[in-house]
Motif scaffolding. Sequence first.
Motif, PDB file in Angstrom:
ATOM      1  N   THR A  32       0.820  -1.214   0.000  1.00  0.00           N
ATOM      2  CA  THR A  32       0.000   0.000   0.000  1.00  0.00           C
ATOM      3  C   THR A  32       0.855   1.265   0.000  1.00  0.00           C
ATOM      4  O   THR A  32       0.516   2.233  -0.682  1.00  0.00           O
ATOM      5  CB  THR A  32      -0.978   0.034   1.191  1.00  0.00           C
ATOM      6  OG1 THR A  32      -0.249  -0.042   2.412  1.00  0.00           O
ATOM      7  CG2 THR A  32      -1.979  -1.092   1.098  1.00  0.00           C
ATOM      8  N   ASP A  33       1.945   1.269   0.749  1.00  0.00           N
ATOM      9  CA  ASP A  33       2.794   2.472   0.783  1.00  0.00           C
ATOM     10  C   ASP A  33       3.391   2.776  -0.589  1.00  0.00           C
ATOM     11  O   ASP A  33       3.446   3.934  -1.005  1.00  0.00           O
ATOM     12  CB  ASP A  33       3.908   2.316   1.823  1.00  0.00           C
ATOM     13  CG  ASP A  33       3.406   2.475   3.253  1.00  0.00           C
ATOM     14  OD1 ASP A  33       2.264   2.952   3.441  1.00  0.00           O
ATOM     15  OD2 ASP A  33       4.164   2.139   4.177  1.00  0.00           O
ATOM     16  N   LYS A  34       3.826   1.747  -1.292  1.00  0.00           N
ATOM     17  CA  LYS A  34       4.378   1.960  -2.643  1.00  0.00           C
ATOM     18  C   LYS A  34       3.303   2.480  -3.595  1.00  0.00           C
ATOM     19  O   LYS A  34       3.568   3.336  -4.447  1.00  0.00           O
ATOM     20  CB  LYS A  34       4.996   0.672  -3.202  1.00  0.00           C
ATOM     21  CG  LYS A  34       6.194   0.199  -2.426  1.00  0.00           C
ATOM     22  CD  LYS A  34       7.322   1.195  -2.471  1.00  0.00           C
ATOM     23  CE  LYS A  34       8.498   0.706  -1.668  1.00  0.00           C
ATOM     24  NZ  LYS A  34       9.328   1.774  -1.143  1.00  0.00           N
ATOM     25  N   GLU A  35       2.089   1.966  -3.463  1.00  0.00           N
ATOM     26  CA  GLU A  35       0.991   2.429  -4.317  1.00  0.00           C
ATOM     27  C   GLU A  35       0.630   3.881  -4.020  1.00  0.00           C
ATOM     28  O   GLU A  35       0.320   4.642  -4.933  1.00  0.00           O
ATOM     29  CB  GLU A  35      -0.234   1.528  -4.138  1.00  0.00           C
ATOM     30  CG  GLU A  35      -0.046   0.129  -4.673  1.00  0.00           C
ATOM     31  CD  GLU A  35       0.282   0.100  -6.156  1.00  0.00           C
ATOM     32  OE1 GLU A  35      -0.402   0.780  -6.951  1.00  0.00           O
ATOM     33  OE2 GLU A  35       1.237  -0.612  -6.529  1.00  0.00           O
ATOM     34  N   ILE A  36       0.690   4.271  -2.765  1.00  0.00           N
ATOM     35  CA  ILE A  36       0.430   5.668  -2.398  1.00  0.00           C
ATOM     36  C   ILE A  36       1.489   6.563  -3.024  1.00  0.00           C
ATOM     37  O   ILE A  36       1.169   7.623  -3.582  1.00  0.00           O
ATOM     38  CB  ILE A  36       0.392   5.831  -0.868  1.00  0.00           C
ATOM     39  CG1 ILE A  36      -0.844   5.135  -0.295  1.00  0.00           C
ATOM     40  CG2 ILE A  36       0.416   7.311  -0.473  1.00  0.00           C
ATOM     41  CD1 ILE A  36      -0.819   4.960   1.214  1.00  0.00           C
ATOM     42  N   ASN A  41       2.994  10.461  -6.761  1.00  0.00           N
ATOM     43  CA  ASN A  41       4.227  10.753  -7.477  1.00  0.00           C
ATOM     44  C   ASN A  41       5.262  11.442  -6.579  1.00  0.00           C
ATOM     45  O   ASN A  41       5.954  12.362  -7.000  1.00  0.00           O
ATOM     46  CB  ASN A  41       3.950  11.577  -8.736  1.00  0.00           C
ATOM     47  CG  ASN A  41       5.101  11.511  -9.723  1.00  0.00           C
ATOM     48  OD1 ASN A  41       5.820  10.519  -9.771  1.00  0.00           O
ATOM     49  ND2 ASN A  41       5.272  12.573 -10.491  1.00  0.00           N
ATOM     50  N   MET A  42       5.295  10.986  -5.325  1.00  0.00           N
ATOM     51  CA  MET A  42       6.294  11.494  -4.376  1.00  0.00           C
ATOM     52  C   MET A  42       6.398  10.534  -3.194  1.00  0.00           C
ATOM     53  O   MET A  42       5.462   9.778  -2.937  1.00  0.00           O
ATOM     54  CB  MET A  42       5.946  12.905  -3.891  1.00  0.00           C
ATOM     55  CG  MET A  42       4.677  13.022  -3.085  1.00  0.00           C
ATOM     56  SD  MET A  42       4.322  14.713  -2.464  1.00  0.00           S
ATOM     57  CE  MET A  42       4.058  15.602  -3.976  1.00  0.00           C
ATOM     58  N   GLU A  53      -0.677  14.718   7.288  1.00  0.00           N
ATOM     59  CA  GLU A  53      -1.090  13.332   7.512  1.00  0.00           C
ATOM     60  C   GLU A  53      -2.508  13.071   7.016  1.00  0.00           C
ATOM     61  O   GLU A  53      -2.802  11.991   6.500  1.00  0.00           O
ATOM     62  CB  GLU A  53      -0.986  12.965   8.990  1.00  0.00           C
ATOM     63  CG  GLU A  53      -1.304  11.505   9.251  1.00  0.00           C
ATOM     64  CD  GLU A  53      -1.116  11.072  10.697  1.00  0.00           C
ATOM     65  OE1 GLU A  53      -1.356   9.878  10.966  1.00  0.00           O
ATOM     66  OE2 GLU A  53      -0.732  11.895  11.548  1.00  0.00           O
ATOM     67  N   GLY A  54      -3.393  14.049   7.158  1.00  0.00           N
ATOM     68  CA  GLY A  54      -4.776  13.859   6.711  1.00  0.00           C
ATOM     69  C   GLY A  54      -4.857  13.517   5.237  1.00  0.00           C
ATOM     70  O   GLY A  54      -5.606  12.615   4.838  1.00  0.00           O
ATOM     71  N   HIS A  55      -4.083  14.215   4.423  1.00  0.00           N
ATOM     72  CA  HIS A  55      -4.066  13.940   2.974  1.00  0.00           C
ATOM     73  C   HIS A  55      -3.521  12.536   2.716  1.00  0.00           C
ATOM     74  O   HIS A  55      -4.071  11.786   1.898  1.00  0.00           O
ATOM     75  CB  HIS A  55      -3.234  14.994   2.255  1.00  0.00           C
ATOM     76  CG  HIS A  55      -3.158  14.798   0.781  1.00  0.00           C
ATOM     77  ND1 HIS A  55      -4.213  15.079  -0.063  1.00  0.00           N
ATOM     78  CD2 HIS A  55      -2.160  14.331  -0.017  1.00  0.00           C
ATOM     79  CE1 HIS A  55      -3.864  14.802  -1.305  1.00  0.00           C
ATOM     80  NE2 HIS A  55      -2.622  14.343  -1.303  1.00  0.00           N
ATOM     81  N   PHE A  56      -2.445  12.191   3.422  1.00  0.00           N
ATOM     82  CA  PHE A  56      -1.870  10.858   3.279  1.00  0.00           C
ATOM     83  C   PHE A  56      -2.912   9.787   3.610  1.00  0.00           C
ATOM     84  O   PHE A  56      -3.063   8.801   2.881  1.00  0.00           O
ATOM     85  CB  PHE A  56      -0.645  10.683   4.181  1.00  0.00           C
ATOM     86  CG  PHE A  56      -0.162   9.261   4.240  1.00  0.00           C
ATOM     87  CD1 PHE A  56       0.602   8.726   3.215  1.00  0.00           C
ATOM     88  CD2 PHE A  56      -0.489   8.444   5.315  1.00  0.00           C
ATOM     89  CE1 PHE A  56       1.029   7.400   3.252  1.00  0.00           C
ATOM     90  CE2 PHE A  56      -0.067   7.124   5.367  1.00  0.00           C
ATOM     91  CZ  PHE A  56       0.694   6.612   4.329  1.00  0.00           C
ATOM     92  N   HIS A  61      -6.744   5.504   2.184  1.00  0.00           N
ATOM     93  CA  HIS A  61      -8.118   4.987   2.150  1.00  0.00           C
ATOM     94  C   HIS A  61      -8.523   4.642   0.712  1.00  0.00           C
ATOM     95  O   HIS A  61      -9.139   3.600   0.466  1.00  0.00           O
ATOM     96  CB  HIS A  61      -9.084   5.998   2.756  1.00  0.00           C
ATOM     97  CG  HIS A  61     -10.501   5.547   2.756  1.00  0.00           C
ATOM     98  ND1 HIS A  61     -10.973   4.525   3.554  1.00  0.00           N
ATOM     99  CD2 HIS A  61     -11.569   5.955   2.023  1.00  0.00           C
ATOM    100  CE1 HIS A  61     -12.250   4.337   3.331  1.00  0.00           C
ATOM    101  NE2 HIS A  61     -12.651   5.186   2.399  1.00  0.00           N
ATOM    102  N   ASN A  62      -8.170   5.497  -0.235  1.00  0.00           N
ATOM    103  CA  ASN A  62      -8.486   5.225  -1.638  1.00  0.00           C
ATOM    104  C   ASN A  62      -7.780   3.971  -2.139  1.00  0.00           C
ATOM    105  O   ASN A  62      -8.354   3.201  -2.919  1.00  0.00           O
ATOM    106  CB  ASN A  62      -8.148   6.432  -2.516  1.00  0.00           C
ATOM    107  CG  ASN A  62      -9.086   7.593  -2.268  1.00  0.00           C
ATOM    108  OD1 ASN A  62     -10.220   7.403  -1.836  1.00  0.00           O
ATOM    109  ND2 ASN A  62      -8.618   8.801  -2.526  1.00  0.00           N
TER     110      ASN A  62
END
Length: 170
Positions: A32-36, A41-42, A53-56, A61-62
């Motif tokens: 999941t971290d790699k997909e995020i 793109n960062m 953190e909220g955006h992350f 969640h997506n």
Amino acid sequence: MSNIVLIGPSGAGKTTLGKMLADSLGMAFFDTDKEIEKTANMPISQIFKTFGEGHFRRLEHNICKRFVALKNTVISTGGGTFTNPQNAQFLHADWMVIYLQASPEVILQRLEVDNTRPLLQGDNKLASIQALLQEREQTYKNLATITIDANDTNLDAIKLVAKPKNIKLP
């Protein structure tokens, strides 16, 4: 069993074991971290720094919404993925959820030189690890199909789990 989901704190060995399990069982691997990071793109550290953190957590969640469509996949999740209870709704009853449990000291040893973890910044990394574990451990336990002691610093004990004959639902 259609999927295996690995949960636990950063440094427990989720990605390491996940790759081994996927290879051993002939399953796909999804981190999941790699997909995020691909989606944004960062790197995660930059997402936290730039957007917070909220955006992350919204990106996370997506990514979790995609879990539903996955089959024959080993999924390595971020340490805080299930701090959002909505993410647990994507877990299915026929999925094996493996909690890799590790002590704060072992996690510190594994992440000592890793300065990319946004929630483990500051002067006292051990205290940060302890606080995160205290906050999240009950969630990990509640979601787990099985719990594995991941304190072996060489992950030798964890590697044994990667053998297909050992992967069984309780």
